[in-house]
Design an enzyme around this catalytic site. Structure first.
Site, PDB file in Angstrom:
ATOM      1  N   ARG A 183      72.710  36.760  28.961  1.00  0.00           N
ATOM      2  CA  ARG A 183      73.986  37.483  28.947  1.00  0.00           C
ATOM      3  C   ARG A 183      74.210  38.376  30.158  1.00  0.00           C
ATOM      4  NH1 ARG A 183      75.194  39.645  23.004  1.00  0.00           N
ATOM      5  NH2 ARG A 183      77.121  40.234  24.052  1.00  0.00           N
ATOM      6  N   ARG A 224      70.802  69.414  13.595  1.00  0.00           N
ATOM      7  CA  ARG A 224      71.608  68.281  14.066  1.00  0.00           C
ATOM      8  C   ARG A 224      72.478  67.763  12.936  1.00  0.00           C
ATOM      9  NH1 ARG A 224      70.098  66.165  19.207  1.00  0.00           N
ATOM     10  NH2 ARG A 224      71.986  64.956  18.876  1.00  0.00           N
ATOM     11  N   PRO A 228      65.596  43.974  23.340  1.00  0.00           N
ATOM     12  CA  PRO A 228      64.193  44.432  23.375  1.00  0.00           C
ATOM     13  C   PRO A 228      64.124  45.949  23.194  1.00  0.00           C
ATOM     14  CG  PRO A 228      64.718  43.068  25.293  1.00  0.00           C
ATOM     15  CD  PRO A 228      66.016  43.366  24.596  1.00  0.00           C
ATOM     16  N   GLU A 229      63.268  46.385  22.296  1.00  0.00           N
ATOM     17  CA  GLU A 229      63.051  47.813  22.063  1.00  0.00           C
ATOM     18  C   GLU A 229      61.599  48.130  22.441  1.00  0.00           C
ATOM     19  OE1 GLU A 229      64.506  49.000  18.168  1.00  0.00           O
ATOM     20  OE2 GLU A 229      66.105  47.522  18.252  1.00  0.00           O
TER      21      GLU A 229
END
Ligand SMILES: [Zn+2]
Length: 274
Positions: free
Chosen positions: A112, A151, A2-3
């Site tokens: 899980r 970055r 889930p995001e």
């Protein structure tokens, strides 16, 4: 996993069932789901509390209580929170039940067993290091540009780094980069201001669209009522096996590994050189 869109959907759909309800009991079928404090303290500090609110930060759900503590839930790989009545049989793989008054239950389903619950005094201990919320007004193209500047990490890795930006994981990072036409291995600091603007727009568009479709039901994600989200039907590249064709140009989608995560992209729509 889930995001942001999945956790946001759970928050939105769970909220009306639980706000104002009192915790009357807790059943743990898997004690490892309680990360903090001890199981004994978890029971004693949670039972009797009223749930006064539910918020999302990144991929975390934050339940506020009448005490000064907050209950923080992270669903990790395969967790879902389902709402049901006392009379309903716990769904398969239920690891914990939070019993509320008026016969309402929250079932923490997690095949899980990576999901965790924490009861802490101050949410910032857990969520304080997260990067900005991508759907909040403060997250402007300028903010994204500042964070990307200098970055050297691949932009795919930055997007799924929770301290860089909160809530995006593997699948929405792939979808976002496809929508922005940016190669996943481009260095963060190498993006032009046009590309940063496209990326910013893609992040918001992909996440809002997935929230509108109530999340993506890959790998065990369910909405609180047990139904599935439909956001995965909109996926252009995420979770495609190598060989599927790009829906825009027909080129086979490629799979590479970026920082240990399978990454899907179209080599023609997302060229390596800008
Ligand atoms: Zn393409």
């Amino acid at each position: 996993m889930p995001e942001l869109p999945e956790v946001e959907t759970i928050k939105n759909e769970l909220l009306p069932h639980i706000v104002g309800r009192q915790v009357t009991g807790v059943t743990l079928f898997w004690e490892g789901i309680v990360r903090q404090p001890s199981v004994k303290e978890f029971y004693s500090r949670l039972i009797g509390q009223r749930l006064t609110g539910l918020a999302r930060r990144g991929k975390y759900l934050i339940f506020s209580l009448t005490s000064t503590k907050v209950l923080i839930v992270h669903l990790r790989m395969t967790g879902s929170l389902l709402v049901g009545r006392n009379s309903s049989e716990p769904p398969k793989y239920t690891r914990a039940i939070i019993h509320l008054d008026e016969g309402i239950n929250i079932f923490f389903r997690d095949p899980r067993k990576f999901g965790v619950m924490r009861l802490v005094e101050d949410a910032s201990i857990i969520v304080g290091k997260l990067g900005p919320e991508p759907l909040e007004a403060g997250f402007t193209p300028q903010v994204l540009a500042q964070r990307l500047a200098k970055r050297t990490a691949p932009v795919k890795a930055l997007l799924s780094d929770q301290t860089f930006i909160a809530g995006i994981g593997n699948m929405y990072a792939d979808e976002t980069l496809f929508a922005a036409r940016i190669h996943p291995l481009r260095r963060g600091g190498s993006l032009s201001s046009k590309e940063v603007e496209r990326l910013h727009q893609a992040i918001q568009q992909i996440l809002w669209s997935a929230i509108g479709n109530k999340g993506a039901s890959v790998e065990n994600y369910f909405r609180p009522d047990g139904t599935l989200g439909t956001a995965h039907f909109q996926f252009q590249v995420a979770h495609r096996l190598g060989g599927k064709l790009c829906p825009v140009c027909g080129t086979p989608i490629e799979r590479i590994v970026v920082r240990n995560r399978g990454t899907y992209f179209c080599p023609k729509c997302q060229p390596e050189k800008a």
